[in-house]
Scaffold this active site. Structure first.
Site, PDB file in Angstrom:
ATOM      1  N   ARG A  97       0.833  -1.200   0.000  1.00 58.74           N
ATOM      2  CA  ARG A  97       0.000   0.000   0.000  1.00 58.74           C
ATOM      3  C   ARG A  97       0.867   1.249   0.000  1.00 58.74           C
ATOM      4  O   ARG A  97       2.005   1.244   0.454  1.00 58.74           O
ATOM      5  CB  ARG A  97      -0.950   0.029   1.194  1.00 58.74           C
ATOM      6  CG  ARG A  97      -0.293   0.272   2.547  1.00 58.74           C
ATOM      7  CD  ARG A  97      -0.342   1.738   2.964  1.00 58.74           C
ATOM      8  NE  ARG A  97       0.444   1.965   4.160  1.00 58.74           N
ATOM      9  CZ  ARG A  97       1.714   2.296   4.170  1.00 58.74           C
ATOM     10  NH1 ARG A  97       2.377   2.415   3.043  1.00 58.74           N
ATOM     11  NH2 ARG A  97       2.364   2.510   5.312  1.00 58.74           N
TER      12      ARG A  97
ATOM     13  N   ASP B 130      -3.979   6.873  12.522  1.00 58.24           N
ATOM     14  CA  ASP B 130      -4.803   5.689  12.776  1.00 58.24           C
ATOM     15  C   ASP B 130      -4.716   5.218  14.225  1.00 58.24           C
ATOM     16  O   ASP B 130      -5.674   4.644  14.744  1.00 58.24           O
ATOM     17  CB  ASP B 130      -4.446   4.541  11.825  1.00 58.24           C
ATOM     18  CG  ASP B 130      -2.997   4.109  11.898  1.00 58.24           C
ATOM     19  OD1 ASP B 130      -2.136   4.932  12.249  1.00 58.24           O
ATOM     20  OD2 ASP B 130      -2.715   2.932  11.585  1.00 58.24           O
TER      21      ASP B 130
ATOM     22  N   GLY C 224      11.534  -2.625   3.290  1.00 57.51           N
ATOM     23  CA  GLY C 224      12.095  -1.533   4.070  1.00 57.51           C
ATOM     24  C   GLY C 224      11.906  -0.178   3.430  1.00 57.51           C
ATOM     25  O   GLY C 224      12.667   0.756   3.695  1.00 57.51           O
TER      26      GLY C 224
ATOM     27  N   SER D 137       4.561  -1.199   3.061  1.00 65.59           N
ATOM     28  CA  SER D 137       3.834  -2.277   3.744  1.00 65.59           C
ATOM     29  C   SER D 137       4.204  -3.661   3.235  1.00 65.59           C
ATOM     30  O   SER D 137       3.338  -4.529   3.098  1.00 65.59           O
ATOM     31  CB  SER D 137       2.319  -2.065   3.655  1.00 65.59           C
ATOM     32  OG  SER D 137       1.936  -0.940   4.393  1.00 65.59           O
ATOM     33  N   SER D 138       5.483  -3.887   3.012  1.00 63.80           N
ATOM     34  CA  SER D 138       5.901  -5.238   2.653  1.00 63.80           C
ATOM     35  C   SER D 138       5.624  -6.211   3.793  1.00 63.80           C
ATOM     36  O   SER D 138       5.307  -7.387   3.551  1.00 63.80           O
ATOM     37  CB  SER D 138       7.388  -5.258   2.283  1.00 63.80           C
ATOM     38  OG  SER D 138       8.193  -4.791   3.356  1.00 63.80           O
TER      39      SER D 138
ATOM     40  N   ASP E 176      -2.065  -0.185   7.677  1.00 65.61           N
ATOM     41  CA  ASP E 176      -1.409  -1.016   6.662  1.00 65.61           C
ATOM     42  C   ASP E 176      -2.216  -2.268   6.355  1.00 65.61           C
ATOM     43  O   ASP E 176      -2.514  -2.573   5.199  1.00 65.61           O
ATOM     44  CB  ASP E 176      -0.013  -1.413   7.137  1.00 65.61           C
ATOM     45  CG  ASP E 176       0.925  -0.232   7.227  1.00 65.61           C
ATOM     46  OD1 ASP E 176       0.522   0.899   6.894  1.00 65.61           O
ATOM     47  OD2 ASP E 176       2.072  -0.436   7.650  1.00 65.61           O
TER      48      ASP E 176
ATOM     49  N   TYR F 226       8.962   5.566  16.493  1.00 65.37           N
ATOM     50  CA  TYR F 226       7.515   5.356  16.316  1.00 65.37           C
ATOM     51  C   TYR F 226       6.807   5.186  17.656  1.00 65.37           C
ATOM     52  O   TYR F 226       5.798   5.856  17.931  1.00 65.37           O
ATOM     53  CB  TYR F 226       7.278   4.131  15.427  1.00 65.37           C
ATOM     54  CG  TYR F 226       5.826   3.890  15.084  1.00 65.37           C
ATOM     55  CD1 TYR F 226       5.285   4.379  13.906  1.00 65.37           C
ATOM     56  CD2 TYR F 226       4.990   3.167  15.936  1.00 65.37           C
ATOM     57  CE1 TYR F 226       3.948   4.170  13.580  1.00 65.37           C
ATOM     58  CE2 TYR F 226       3.661   2.948  15.627  1.00 65.37           C
ATOM     59  CZ  TYR F 226       3.145   3.452  14.452  1.00 65.37           C
ATOM     60  OH  TYR F 226       1.826   3.251  14.148  1.00 65.37           O
TER      61      TYR F 226
END
Length: 328
Positions: free
Chosen positions: A8, A17, A98, A102-103, A144, A193
């Site tokens: 995404r 979110d 990376g 959204s891998s 994600d 984060y």
């Protein structure tokens, strides 16, 4: 069993979110495929981008992982969905790892589907969100996984994290979406984060849920850092709504300007940009045909997303909106 999940790109609405806010992501036509035979009591997967395989036992003490980092993700997915039948197969991806596309969520969803997970896109997304939190220790939001699970071909998604809903938002003619790597790899593990989420939690102690707060409430936040973090969230929620309106009316230039304002807020108030991301945004904005650009995928490195006049030459991934994760 063949399962596929898109990655995404988040067009606008980053770091909203986790407080029940709004975002405008879209599933993209780059993704991850798991091709495997079901059976046995172990998961054994080999990847085209990871040197070591993921091997996870489903018996004994339950799913666990002692190997490479991606093995922990596979094990956590198996545990969250209660998998009792194993897999042997391969994982292939067209997503850059990376890069903030959204891998990890694509891997989680494809593995979950290959293992037989059912339920609605929201239920699948929540299970994979819990798996990622378990595997990484990072308090990630739902954006994600829900985007990758509920993607709609040809449309971005207005994602309401509090309600757990998505609504398709069409892209106007004449607009391309291009993703450009900053050259700086990104991982949320070890980044700021979790610290940012703690700062938002401090702000909510003073003003209540940020989804319900208004700009005037910011003065009630005693800590300056928490106030700036909250200001980003409030302004970003408003930008998401304005972006949806701009796309609906075909106003590509306003949409591009909103991307720029979002990047400035992420850089100055939320402080998740980097020199590499800022330089990439500035370079893109100086390129003919680029309407706007911003970091995407939480920051701390990774990619920039650009709104571009259709057909304008630009090096990068020219991505299209895709349907969500599914068995093929």
């Amino acid at each position: 069993m063949v399962a596929w999940s898109p990655g995404r790109v988040n067009l606008i609405g980053d770091h909203t979110d986790t407080t029940g806010g709004l975002a405008l992501p879209m599933a993209i036509d780059l993704g991850t495929t798991v091709t495997a035979r079901r059976g046995g009591d172990r998961i054994v997967l080999r990847s085209d981008v990871e040197a070591a395989p993921a091997t996870v036992a489903l018996v004994g003490p339950g799913p666990g992982a002692t190997g490479p980092g991606w093995e922990r993700v596979v094990a956590a997915v198996a545990q969250e969905i209660g998998a009792t039948v194993g897999l042997v197969g391969v994982v292939q991806t067209t997503l850059p790892v990376g890069a903030g596309l959204s891998s990890s969520a694509a891997l989680e969803l494809a593995v979950a589907l290959a293992l037989g997970a059912g339920g609605s896109p929201l239920e699948l997304a929540r299970a994979c969100q819990r798996a990622e939190q378990r595997a990484t220790g990072v308090p990630t939001g739902i954006l994600d996984q829900l985007t990758c699970a509920a993607g709609v071909a040809g449309a971005a998604l207005l994602l309401d994290a509090r309600a757990g809903t998505v609504r398709p938002v069409g892209l106007p003619d004449g607009l391309d979406i291009v993703v450009v790597h900053s050259g700086q790899s990104r991982t949320l593990v070890g980044s700021g984060y979790a610290e940012r989420q703690a700062e938002l939690a401090r702000a909510e102690l003073d003003v209540g849920p940020l989804r319900d707060a208004v700009v005037a409430d910011l003065a009630s936040i005693g800590d300056d850092v928490a106030r700036r973090r909250a200001r980003h969230v409030l302004s970003e929620n408003a930008r998401v709504e304005a972006a949806v309106d701009a796309l609906a009316s075909g106003d590509r230039r306003t949409f591009g300007a909103l991307l720029g304002a979002s990047h400035a807020s992420l850089r100055d108030d939320f402080e998740v940009s980097t020199p590499a991301l800022d330089d990439t945004v500035e370079r893109l904005l100086a390129t003919p045909g680029v309407l706007g650009a911003r970091l995407t995928g939480a920051g701390f490195g990774g990619c920039v997303v650009a709104a571009v006049e259709a057909g304008a030459p630009l090096d990068g991934w020219r991505v299209r909106p895709s349907a969500g994760a599914r068995l093929l």
